[in-house]
Scaffold this motif. Structure first.
Motif, PDB file in Angstrom:
ATOM      1  N   VAL A 120       0.857  -1.190   0.000  1.00  0.00           N
ATOM      2  CA  VAL A 120       0.000   0.000   0.000  1.00  0.00           C
ATOM      3  C   VAL A 120       0.890   1.237   0.000  1.00  0.00           C
ATOM      4  O   VAL A 120       1.799   1.353   0.823  1.00  0.00           O
ATOM      5  CB  VAL A 120      -0.914   0.017   1.252  1.00  0.00           C
ATOM      6  N   VAL A 121       0.628   2.158  -0.922  1.00  0.00           N
ATOM      7  CA  VAL A 121       1.356   3.424  -0.986  1.00  0.00           C
ATOM      8  C   VAL A 121       0.326   4.550  -0.974  1.00  0.00           C
ATOM      9  O   VAL A 121      -0.599   4.563  -1.781  1.00  0.00           O
ATOM     10  CB  VAL A 121       2.229   3.529  -2.249  1.00  0.00           C
ATOM     11  N   VAL A 122       0.485   5.478  -0.038  1.00  0.00           N
ATOM     12  CA  VAL A 122      -0.415   6.623   0.088  1.00  0.00           C
ATOM     13  C   VAL A 122       0.399   7.887  -0.094  1.00  0.00           C
ATOM     14  O   VAL A 122       1.468   8.032   0.505  1.00  0.00           O
ATOM     15  CB  VAL A 122      -1.102   6.634   1.477  1.00  0.00           C
ATOM     16  N   ILE A 123      -0.109   8.795  -0.914  1.00  0.00           N
ATOM     17  CA  ILE A 123       0.540  10.092  -1.091  1.00  0.00           C
ATOM     18  C   ILE A 123      -0.353  11.146  -0.465  1.00  0.00           C
ATOM     19  O   ILE A 123      -1.529  11.261  -0.809  1.00  0.00           O
ATOM     20  CB  ILE A 123       0.775  10.411  -2.581  1.00  0.00           C
ATOM     21  N   GLU A 124       0.216  11.892   0.468  1.00  0.00           N
ATOM     22  CA  GLU A 124      -0.507  12.990   1.112  1.00  0.00           C
ATOM     23  C   GLU A 124       0.122  14.299   0.670  1.00  0.00           C
ATOM     24  O   GLU A 124       1.340  14.463   0.743  1.00  0.00           O
ATOM     25  CB  GLU A 124      -0.413  12.884   2.631  1.00  0.00           C
ATOM     26  N   GLU A 125      -0.724  15.224   0.235  1.00  0.00           N
ATOM     27  CA  GLU A 125      -0.242  16.542  -0.151  1.00  0.00           C
ATOM     28  C   GLU A 125      -0.554  17.524   0.977  1.00  0.00           C
ATOM     29  O   GLU A 125      -1.687  17.637   1.415  1.00  0.00           O
ATOM     30  CB  GLU A 125      -0.893  16.985  -1.445  1.00  0.00           C
ATOM     31  N   VAL A 126       0.479  18.206   1.419  1.00  0.00           N
ATOM     32  CA  VAL A 126       0.377  19.112   2.558  1.00  0.00           C
ATOM     33  C   VAL A 126       0.513  20.546   2.059  1.00  0.00           C
ATOM     34  O   VAL A 126       1.392  20.849   1.247  1.00  0.00           O
ATOM     35  CB  VAL A 126       1.480  18.800   3.596  1.00  0.00           C
ATOM     36  N   SER A 127      -0.335  21.419   2.554  1.00  0.00           N
ATOM     37  CA  SER A 127      -0.242  22.831   2.220  1.00  0.00           C
ATOM     38  C   SER A 127       1.145  23.357   2.558  1.00  0.00           C
ATOM     39  O   SER A 127       1.713  23.006   3.601  1.00  0.00           O
ATOM     40  CB  SER A 127      -1.300  23.615   2.996  1.00  0.00           C
TER      41      SER A 127
END
Length: 72
Positions: free
Chosen positions: A41-48
């Protein structure tokens, strides 16, 4: 089941770039640790950029300074 969380600033990563990250990390785990790609499982989170700091400064301010240097 490996779980990888990638955090990046919201600076316009494209769908293709994110897909490449997911595929690359999955392949790396398969080759390096012999992990099953089907259970990785690979999750990409984009942060402000206002919520990400480096060296005591928020990234949005760092980027503004970089842009000003380029323009001057």
């Amino acid at each position: 089941m490996p779980y990888v969380n990638i955090k990046i600033t919201q600076e316009g990563a494209t769908k293709a770039q994110k897909k490449a990250l997911i595929q690359g990390v999955t392949e790396l785990l398969a080759k390096t640790l012999n992990k099953n790609p089907k259970t990785t499982v690979v999750v990409i989170e984009e942060v402000s950029m206002d919520n990400w700091g480096i060296g005591g400064e928020v990234v949005s301010e760092i980027r503004k300074k970089q842009e000003q240097k380029i323009l001057s």
